[in-house]
Write a protein that holds these residues in place. Structure first.
Motif, PDB file in Angstrom:
ATOM      1  N   SER A  78       6.227  22.677 -32.575  1.00  0.00           N
ATOM      2  CA  SER A  78       5.831  24.065 -33.446  1.00  0.00           C
ATOM      3  C   SER A  78       4.163  23.597 -32.544  1.00  0.00           C
ATOM      4  N   SER A  79       3.458  24.916 -32.445  1.00  0.00           N
ATOM      5  CA  SER A  79       2.763  24.923 -31.349  1.00  0.00           C
ATOM      6  C   SER A  79       1.376  23.963 -31.675  1.00  0.00           C
ATOM      7  N   THR A  80       1.349  23.474 -32.889  1.00  0.00           N
ATOM      8  CA  THR A  80       0.180  22.247 -33.495  1.00  0.00           C
ATOM      9  C   THR A  80       1.478  21.112 -33.103  1.00  0.00           C
ATOM     10  N   ASP A  81       2.714  20.465 -32.459  1.00  0.00           N
ATOM     11  CA  ASP A  81       2.939  19.108 -31.285  1.00  0.00           C
ATOM     12  C   ASP A  81       2.601  19.814 -30.404  1.00  0.00           C
ATOM     13  N   PHE A  82       2.536  20.928 -30.151  1.00  0.00           N
ATOM     14  CA  PHE A  82       3.312  20.682 -28.574  1.00  0.00           C
ATOM     15  C   PHE A  82       1.131  20.436 -28.252  1.00  0.00           C
ATOM     16  N   ALA A  83       0.400  21.393 -29.184  1.00  0.00           N
ATOM     17  CA  ALA A  83      -1.807  21.448 -28.961  1.00  0.00           C
ATOM     18  C   ALA A  83      -1.537  20.234 -28.985  1.00  0.00           C
ATOM     19  N   THR A  84      -0.560  19.257 -29.972  1.00  0.00           N
ATOM     20  CA  THR A  84      -1.269  17.475 -29.892  1.00  0.00           C
ATOM     21  C   THR A  84      -1.096  16.608 -28.662  1.00  0.00           C
ATOM     22  N   LYS A  85       0.132  17.302 -28.059  1.00  0.00           N
ATOM     23  CA  LYS A  85       0.784  16.587 -26.478  1.00  0.00           C
ATOM     24  C   LYS A  85      -0.040  16.548 -25.719  1.00  0.00           C
ATOM     25  N   ILE A  86      -0.193  18.150 -25.526  1.00  0.00           N
ATOM     26  CA  ILE A  86      -1.319  18.439 -24.281  1.00  0.00           C
ATOM     27  C   ILE A  86      -2.148  17.771 -24.508  1.00  0.00           C
ATOM     28  N   GLN A  87      -3.436  17.456 -25.625  1.00  0.00           N
ATOM     29  CA  GLN A  87      -4.584  17.227 -26.042  1.00  0.00           C
ATOM     30  C   GLN A  87      -4.914  15.502 -25.828  1.00  0.00           C
ATOM     31  N   PHE A  88      -3.629  14.855 -26.228  1.00  0.00           N
ATOM     32  CA  PHE A  88      -2.967  13.487 -25.920  1.00  0.00           C
ATOM     33  C   PHE A  88      -3.403  13.269 -24.450  1.00  0.00           C
ATOM     34  N   LEU A  89      -2.833  14.241 -23.515  1.00  0.00           N
ATOM     35  CA  LEU A  89      -2.160  13.789 -22.275  1.00  0.00           C
ATOM     36  C   LEU A  89      -4.234  13.930 -21.720  1.00  0.00           C
ATOM     37  N   LYS A  90      -4.471  14.940 -22.111  1.00  0.00           N
ATOM     38  CA  LYS A  90      -6.316  14.847 -21.549  1.00  0.00           C
ATOM     39  C   LYS A  90      -6.984  14.329 -21.171  1.00  0.00           C
ATOM     40  N   THR A 100       6.945   9.398 -20.795  1.00  0.00           N
ATOM     41  CA  THR A 100       6.819   9.002 -22.454  1.00  0.00           C
ATOM     42  C   THR A 100       7.177   9.667 -22.779  1.00  0.00           C
ATOM     43  N   ILE A 101       6.333  11.028 -22.558  1.00  0.00           N
ATOM     44  CA  ILE A 101       5.939  12.570 -22.893  1.00  0.00           C
ATOM     45  C   ILE A 101       7.198  13.318 -23.144  1.00  0.00           C
ATOM     46  N   LEU A 102       7.488  13.240 -22.034  1.00  0.00           N
ATOM     47  CA  LEU A 102       8.549  13.900 -21.705  1.00  0.00           C
ATOM     48  C   LEU A 102       9.706  13.478 -22.506  1.00  0.00           C
ATOM     49  N   ASP A 103       9.804  12.001 -22.001  1.00  0.00           N
ATOM     50  CA  ASP A 103      11.115  12.134 -22.922  1.00  0.00           C
ATOM     51  C   ASP A 103      11.008  11.951 -24.774  1.00  0.00           C
ATOM     52  N   SER A 104      10.212  12.128 -24.994  1.00  0.00           N
ATOM     53  CA  SER A 104      10.451  12.535 -26.735  1.00  0.00           C
ATOM     54  C   SER A 104      10.359  13.626 -26.852  1.00  0.00           C
ATOM     55  N   THR A 105      10.271  14.667 -25.669  1.00  0.00           N
ATOM     56  CA  THR A 105      10.560  15.790 -26.017  1.00  0.00           C
ATOM     57  C   THR A 105      11.607  16.961 -26.054  1.00  0.00           C
ATOM     58  N   PRO A 106      12.861  16.767 -27.425  1.00  0.00           N
ATOM     59  CA  PRO A 106      13.862  17.548 -26.985  1.00  0.00           C
ATOM     60  C   PRO A 106      13.667  18.776 -26.514  1.00  0.00           C
ATOM     61  N   ALA A 118       0.902  20.027 -16.228  1.00  0.00           N
ATOM     62  CA  ALA A 118       0.043  18.111 -15.356  1.00  0.00           C
ATOM     63  C   ALA A 118       0.210  19.308 -14.111  1.00  0.00           C
ATOM     64  N   SER A 119       1.164  19.677 -13.625  1.00  0.00           N
ATOM     65  CA  SER A 119       1.239  20.094 -11.973  1.00  0.00           C
ATOM     66  C   SER A 119      -0.285  20.220 -11.543  1.00  0.00           C
ATOM     67  N   LEU A 120      -0.782  21.466 -12.811  1.00  0.00           N
ATOM     68  CA  LEU A 120      -2.181  22.423 -12.168  1.00  0.00           C
ATOM     69  C   LEU A 120      -3.652  21.360 -12.859  1.00  0.00           C
ATOM     70  N   GLN A 121      -3.531  20.155 -12.982  1.00  0.00           N
ATOM     71  CA  GLN A 121      -4.583  19.067 -13.162  1.00  0.00           C
ATOM     72  C   GLN A 121      -4.280  18.382 -12.086  1.00  0.00           C
ATOM     73  N   LYS A 122      -6.166  18.418 -11.545  1.00  0.00           N
ATOM     74  CA  LYS A 122      -6.998  17.581 -10.160  1.00  0.00           C
ATOM     75  C   LYS A 122      -7.065  16.106 -10.046  1.00  0.00           C
ATOM     76  N   LYS A 123      -6.374  16.003  -9.136  1.00  0.00           N
ATOM     77  CA  LYS A 123      -6.130  14.518  -9.277  1.00  0.00           C
ATOM     78  C   LYS A 123      -4.730  13.645 -10.002  1.00  0.00           C
TER      79      LYS A 123
END
Length: 769
Positions: A78-90, A100-106, A118-123
């Motif tokens: 779901s978009s909510t789950d995806f948003a949650t992962k993005i927020q966690f990575l931020k 770890t996140i990629l491994d848990s994403t089927p 992640a590739s677009l994030q600075k540093k």
């Protein structure tokens, strides 16, 4: 951004995230976002492996290094789950966290979005492990081009430890049978000038050969290791040779075998196992024996256990006793313990060559080596002893080995009855009964023997005991009882048993089927026989041709010609073959019913079924044509008959000649007359008189004179009518060539026309007689 990967990801990232624009740190509207995107400087050419279709892939997979599983279900993230992962990575963006996140994403689609975000994030810089996760997921989804693209990007980014990651990817793809992906990774490895171990390469080669992939893939791997300067070992070359055999390049495979020493390798057990096995499978046994001689000369190495286990049964099947004995001796010398299959093949081969004593010793050796003999081993021994007529010794063997299985006892029971010693078989059966070592087959063996030998009353006694012992009669039991009744002429009881078994959805065997049809026909129960035949035909059971012909003949004799005709296509359906005799009976029946015109239908069916008409067929056709008044066809069938070396009987020939003389048409068989008088001895004095008389009346004096000379040579005197015609005939020379030839008269009817006429009716409603 200096990295071309990041430039190419900008477009795909924003185009896929319009639905989640609220995640952006700015509050731009979608329209303003598009305006900002249009101002970005993007590269002119986007690599194929990042084509936007990846972002909308419906493939998903749960991937780990240990176990991977693909599925073709749509993404359920779901978009909510995806948003949650993005927020966690931020809040905690780190390569290890992303891994770890990629491994848990089927879901592959979501995994790609996360990776590209992640590739677009600075540093932030991807590690070899994040690349490993995304490449693994792509590979498991079958995205070969994308695997190649990301592998190349990982190498360009010079991620630490990328060398080991590439090798790990190669290994996991091979283990999961993703061989196209593995070949892609191998290509990247060689471009990086890495040197994987030959063990890793051999695993890939082995997988390619096992999966029967195209030889070009095997050759590609072999060339890649040559480019990398990696020396092949004997396992590598074994896979190469096996790959050549799989590709049916036998000569090239044998050439590689001969050149092994030039590559610093010596053949091992697997080498000989592959080459000999493949040669034997292709029928090149002599060449296989030459290679086997090479193996005998080497005589060293501890890696031959698989070779012996494979080759001994192989040569046992070919009954190469000398070879298997030598191999077995070498196996013992190498202290390799034979397995059950090897022992079993060896014992069977010895017994087939009547070396039963040696086979029994091997059984003792098996027991001593804690290898438990199975039923096949005991059956081989019993078959060998029975072949030598050592029936008492066979029974003693079973008792000594305390054999519990009923199969060897049944085999011995059958052999004793086949020898005719019923008393010995009876005693053995009683011993088996006391040990509770009898089954359906045991009872049926006794009942069948008694029924076949017309001892039905004794068979019924065993049947009673069988039922009392809670063993229900099966199809074999019914078949034996039907045969027993038929042999005693009790066809009504046999037919009743047939019906009883039919109601139980059972089927009698072919022997009792034939016996039942023959018995019913003999007792003139032809309609019952026809019923049994029709039922068995629906089960595709073919009846013996002689029995079917008896059935057809019986139906004709009883006046059921129409029924007989209907059985012909049924016989063809179930595969029952029959000769012209069956067709002849049908033709006779039609003729007797006054339906001679339908004979062409049957004749056409006869030709379609590939059945050749015999002399009786032609006689029936000739007589029928006479009845129909078809002069030309009667003459044609006579000519066909003679051309095939068949002769009409005197009765039919006499009828035909009388008919032709009466209708002044003797000249139509001019060509046949020569064959009749020169090749066959069927023309008697009366027929000579008819021919001479008819030919003189029709103006063929030369032919009549020729026949008169032949008649006089045989010592026969022409009758008064013929003599009067000869005296009163014209003395003018006759030129036969001025008379119409036989061929000019038979213009309306030919074989082709007759068959075409019959086939036309056969295809239409006329055949439904």
């Amino acid at each position: 951004m200096q990295n071309p990967l990041l430039y190419t990801l900008v477009l795909t990232f924003f185009s896929s995230f319009f639905f989640s624009i609220h995640l952006s740190t700015s509050h731009d509207t979608p329209t303003s976002m598009v305006i900002k995107l249009s101002t970005l400087n993007l590269p002119n050419k986007i690599p194929k492996w990042v084509f936007p279709k990846l972002l909308f892939s419906s493939l998903s997979s749960a991937c780990t290094i240990q176990i991977t599983q693909e599925n073709n279900q749509p993404s359920t993230t779901s978009s909510t789950d995806f948003a949650t992962k993005i927020q966690f990575l931020k809040n905690k963006l780190h390569p290890q966290t992303l891994t770890t996140i990629l491994d848990s994403t089927p879901d592959l689609d979501s995994s790609l979005k996360l990776f590209k975000w992640a590739s677009l994030q600075k540093k932030f810089h991807h590690s070899a492990h994040t690349y490993f996760q995304i490449i693994l997921k792509l590979g498991m989804a079958g995205k070969v081009e994308e695997v190649e693209g990301f592998c190349n990007e990982m190498v360009k980014d010079k991620c630490p430890n990328y060398e080991n990651v590439l090798l790990d990817l190669l290994d996991v793809f091979v283990r999961n049978s993703r061989l196209r992906e593995a070949l892609c990774v191998l290509s990247c490895i060689n471009l990086c000038r890495l040197n994987p171990s030959i063990t890793v390469i051999n695993k890939l080669l082995g997988a390619l050969v096992k999966d029967r992939k195209e030889f070009k893939d095997v050759l590609f791997v072999y060339k890649e290791i040559a480019k990398a300067g990696i020396s092949p070992n004997i396992d590598t070359l074994n896979y190469l040779i096996e790959g050549l055999f799989v590709a049916d390049r036998l000569d090239a495979a044998l050439d590689q075998y001969k050149r092994l020493h030039k590559k610093g390798c010596s053949p091992n057990g697997r080498t000989f196992e592959v080459i000999i096995g493949e040669l034997v499978a292709r029928g090149r046994v002599d060449e296989a024996l030459v290679v086997l001689d090479d193996m005998f000369r080497i005589r060293h190495g501890s890696d031959y256990s698989s070779f012996y286990a494979s080759m001994i049964p192989l040569f046992c099947d070919m009954n190469k006793l000398d070879v298997v004995r030598r191999l077995f001796s070498m196996m013992r010398a190498c202290e390799v313990l034979p397995d059950l299959q090897t022992y079993g093949a060896m014992i069977k081969c010895l017994c087939e060559n009547l070396l039963v004593d040696d086979a029994v010793k091997l059984v003792d050796e098996m027991v001593g080596n804690d290898v438990r003999p199975d039923d096949d081993v005991f059956m081989s021994i019993i078959d060998g002893l029975c072949e030598l007529n050592m029936l008492s010794e066979a029974e003693e063997f079973l008792n000594d080995k305390e054999v519990a299985s009923v199969l060897p006892y049944n085999a011995l029971l059958e052999a004793i009855l086949k020898d005719g010693t019923f008393n010995m078989a009876r005693d053995l059966f009683e011993e088996m009964f006391e040990r509770n070592a009898v089954d359906h087959r045991s009872w049926n063996i006794m009942i069948q023997y008694l029924c076949y030998n017309k001892r039905l009353k004794d068979a019924l006694k065993y049947l009673s005991r069988m039922i009392v012992s809670s063993v229900s009669p099966d199809s074999s039991t019914y078949s034996a009882l039907i045969t027993g009744n038929c042999k005693l002429g009790e066809c009504e009881d046999a037919f009743a048993l047939f019906h009883e078994l039919r109601e139980k959805d059972g089927l009698i065997d072919l022997v009792s089927y034939t016996q039942l049809i023959d018995c019913l026909c003999q007792k003139e129960k032809v309609l019952d026989a026809a019923e049994a035949f029709c039922f068995m035909s629906t089960k595709r059971f073919a009846l013996q041709s002689t029995s079917f012909e008896k059935l057809i003949e019986g139906l004709y004799a009883s006046g059921y010609t129409v029924t007989a005709i209907k059985l012909l296509p049924i016989a063809y359906y179930c595969g029952t073959s029959f000769s012209a005799a069956a067709y002849n009976s049908v033709m006779q029946g039609l003729s007797s019913l006054g339906r001679a015109s339908d004979l062409f239908i049957v004749l056409s069916r006869m030709v379609v079924d590939g059945c050749t008409p015999n002399g009786k067929t032609y006689c029936i056709l000739i007589r029928s044509m006479i009845l129909l008044g078809h002069i030309e066809k009667s003459a044609l069938f006579l000519d066909l008959m003679l051309s095939q070396g068949l002769s009409p009987n005197s009765e039919i020939l006499s009828e035909l000649l009388e008919y032709l003389v009466e209708n002044t048409q003797v000249h139509m068989i001019l060509s046949s007359i020569d064959k009749l008088v020169s090749e066959f001895e069927v023309v008697n004095s009366a027929m000579y008189n008819m021919l001479i008389n008819g030919l003189l009346k029709e103006g063929y004096k030369n032919k009549a004179s020729f026949l008169l000379d032949l008649m006089l040579e045989k010592g026969w005197v022409p009758d008064a009518n013929t003599h009067a015609l000869l005296l009163g005939s014209s003395v003018e020379d006759e030129i036969d060539t001025e008379k119409p030839s036989c061929g000019k008269f038979i213009t309306q009817d030919t074989v082709g026309n007759i068959l075409a006429e019959g086939l036309g009716k056969f295809d239409g409603h006329y055949y439904r007689l």
